[in-house]
Design a protein around this motif. Structure first.
Motif, PDB file in Angstrom:
ATOM      1  N   ALA A 157      34.445  44.486  24.393  1.00  0.00           N
ATOM      2  CA  ALA A 157      33.085  44.951  24.661  1.00  0.00           C
ATOM      3  C   ALA A 157      32.855  45.143  26.158  1.00  0.00           C
ATOM      4  CB  ALA A 157      32.077  43.953  24.091  1.00  0.00           C
ATOM      5  N   THR A 158      33.404  44.239  26.965  1.00  0.00           N
ATOM      6  CA  THR A 158      33.241  44.346  28.417  1.00  0.00           C
ATOM      7  C   THR A 158      33.900  45.610  28.953  1.00  0.00           C
ATOM      8  OG1 THR A 158      33.172  41.935  28.642  1.00  0.00           O
ATOM      9  CG2 THR A 158      33.691  43.215  30.619  1.00  0.00           C
ATOM     10  N   LEU A 161      31.833  48.688  27.784  1.00  0.00           N
ATOM     11  CA  LEU A 161      30.585  48.838  28.533  1.00  0.00           C
ATOM     12  C   LEU A 161      30.853  49.242  29.980  1.00  0.00           C
ATOM     13  CD1 LEU A 161      28.576  45.771  27.183  1.00  0.00           C
ATOM     14  CD2 LEU A 161      28.176  48.189  26.681  1.00  0.00           C
ATOM     15  N   ALA A 162      31.935  48.708  30.560  1.00  0.00           N
ATOM     16  CA  ALA A 162      32.266  49.047  31.948  1.00  0.00           C
ATOM     17  C   ALA A 162      32.613  50.524  32.081  1.00  0.00           C
ATOM     18  CB  ALA A 162      33.425  48.180  32.432  1.00  0.00           C
ATOM     19  N   SER A 163      33.399  51.044  31.133  1.00  0.00           N
ATOM     20  CA  SER A 163      33.755  52.464  31.201  1.00  0.00           C
ATOM     21  C   SER A 163      32.532  53.338  30.965  1.00  0.00           C
ATOM     22  CB  SER A 163      34.851  52.784  30.182  1.00  0.00           C
ATOM     23  OG  SER A 163      34.404  52.538  28.865  1.00  0.00           O
ATOM     24  N   SER A 164      31.649  52.917  30.055  1.00  0.00           N
ATOM     25  CA  SER A 164      30.423  53.681  29.808  1.00  0.00           C
ATOM     26  C   SER A 164      29.524  53.666  31.035  1.00  0.00           C
ATOM     27  CB  SER A 164      29.673  53.096  28.606  1.00  0.00           C
ATOM     28  OG  SER A 164      30.479  53.123  27.450  1.00  0.00           O
ATOM     29  N   PHE A 165      29.431  52.503  31.685  1.00  0.00           N
ATOM     30  CA  PHE A 165      28.626  52.385  32.902  1.00  0.00           C
ATOM     31  C   PHE A 165      29.159  53.317  33.984  1.00  0.00           C
ATOM     32  CE2 PHE A 165      27.853  50.399  37.062  1.00  0.00           C
ATOM     33  CZ  PHE A 165      26.470  50.304  37.035  1.00  0.00           C
ATOM     34  N   GLY A 166      30.488  53.415  34.068  1.00  0.00           N
ATOM     35  CA  GLY A 166      31.084  54.314  35.052  1.00  0.00           C
ATOM     36  C   GLY A 166      30.702  55.759  34.807  1.00  0.00           C
ATOM     37  N   THR A 187      33.784  57.211  23.431  1.00  0.00           N
ATOM     38  CA  THR A 187      34.838  56.289  23.014  1.00  0.00           C
ATOM     39  C   THR A 187      34.588  54.895  23.573  1.00  0.00           C
ATOM     40  OG1 THR A 187      36.361  58.164  23.099  1.00  0.00           O
ATOM     41  CG2 THR A 187      37.329  55.982  22.860  1.00  0.00           C
ATOM     42  N   GLY A 188      34.159  54.835  24.832  1.00  0.00           N
ATOM     43  CA  GLY A 188      33.841  53.544  25.432  1.00  0.00           C
ATOM     44  C   GLY A 188      32.718  52.839  24.694  1.00  0.00           C
ATOM     45  N   ALA A 194      32.660  47.985  18.627  1.00  0.00           N
ATOM     46  CA  ALA A 194      33.703  47.274  17.883  1.00  0.00           C
ATOM     47  C   ALA A 194      33.886  45.858  18.421  1.00  0.00           C
ATOM     48  CB  ALA A 194      35.016  48.045  17.965  1.00  0.00           C
ATOM     49  N   GLY A 195      33.833  45.717  19.748  1.00  0.00           N
ATOM     50  CA  GLY A 195      33.945  44.388  20.344  1.00  0.00           C
ATOM     51  C   GLY A 195      32.812  43.477  19.915  1.00  0.00           C
ATOM     52  N   MET A 196      31.593  44.022  19.847  1.00  0.00           N
ATOM     53  CA  MET A 196      30.460  43.220  19.387  1.00  0.00           C
ATOM     54  C   MET A 196      30.617  42.844  17.918  1.00  0.00           C
ATOM     55  SD  MET A 196      27.159  44.827  21.375  1.00  0.00           S
ATOM     56  CE  MET A 196      27.559  46.561  21.122  1.00  0.00           C
ATOM     57  N   GLY A 197      31.263  43.739  17.149  1.00  0.00           N
ATOM     58  CA  GLY A 197      31.538  43.411  15.755  1.00  0.00           C
ATOM     59  C   GLY A 197      32.492  42.238  15.629  1.00  0.00           C
ATOM     60  N   LEU A 198      33.489  42.177  16.504  1.00  0.00           N
ATOM     61  CA  LEU A 198      34.411  41.038  16.500  1.00  0.00           C
ATOM     62  C   LEU A 198      33.696  39.754  16.919  1.00  0.00           C
ATOM     63  CD1 LEU A 198      37.604  42.619  18.138  1.00  0.00           C
ATOM     64  CD2 LEU A 198      37.238  42.095  15.718  1.00  0.00           C
TER      65      LEU A 198
END
Length: 200
Positions: A157-158, A161-166, A187-188, A194-198
């Motif tokens: 998730a980190t 979110l980091a790639s989306s923020f970029g 995709t980011g 998906a990370g939040m789902g985990l």
């Protein structure tokens, strides 16, 4: 079931459904010859085919876990891990395209499997996603599955979110050996979900 557990189940199911829907959109976009579908109607290049398949299978796996069928998450976990590790191995060996890209290339009407699926960041995210699903697929046989999957989900998730923020800010971590914004915006976001789902 406590309120916290019900919320966690709801979040995991919602994230799984979102990933499955996004993966279906990507795969459908490539097969129908409409790349705009594969980019989730966002401007820019579409999400890679292999990434779409992995997210589709991962979404199905997350939903299966919610309904008490964790072993159904194993195919998605194995596929995502294999694609990610295959991409890493291909880069280490200096190969232009890995076996998975060649295998699925003939199935696409528009173009061969997109290079975005094989990028360094995307490969790492696929491995994290796959490992998390494999951990959860072991079910109650592994008491440590939850913290392992949660740790992998937090990292995934980190990164997402980091790639989306970029993308949103135009900033990029050029000091790293990889560029976070090499992952498409949509995709980011999908990897972050998906990370939040985990985590759920």
């Amino acid at each position: 079931m406590s309120l916290a557990n019900r919320c966690a189940v709801f979040i995991a199911a919602g994230c799984g459904a979102s990933c499955a829907a996004f993966g279906t959109l990507v795969v459908g976009g490539w097969h129908s010859g409409v790349p705009r579908l594969a980019s989730a109607f966002l401007p820019g290049p579409p999400t890679g085919y292999l990434t779409g398949v992995a997210l589709l299978l991962a979404g199905v796996g997350l939903i299966a876990i919610v309904f008490g069928r964790p072993r159904l998450a194993l195919p998605g976990g194995a596929f995502a891990t294999a694609v990610g590790l295959g991409a890493v191995a291909a880069r280490l060996l200096g190969v232009e395209a890995d076996g998975f890209a060649s295998l699925f290339g003939h199935a696409l009407r528009v173009a061969s499997a997109d290079r975005e699926s094989l990028g360094r960041v995307a490969a790492l995210q696929l491995v994290l996603l796959g490992a998390g699903l494999i951990a959860l697929a072991r079910g109650r046989a592994s008491p440590r599955r939850a913290p392992i999957a949660a740790s992998l989900g937090a990292a995934l998730a980190t990164l997402g979110l980091a790639s989306s923020f970029g993308h949103f800010t135009g900033m990029d971590s050029t000091t790293f050996w990889f560029r976070l914004t090499s992952v498409r915006l949509q995709t980011g976001i999908a990897f972050a979900i998906a990370g939040m789902g985990l985590l759920g």
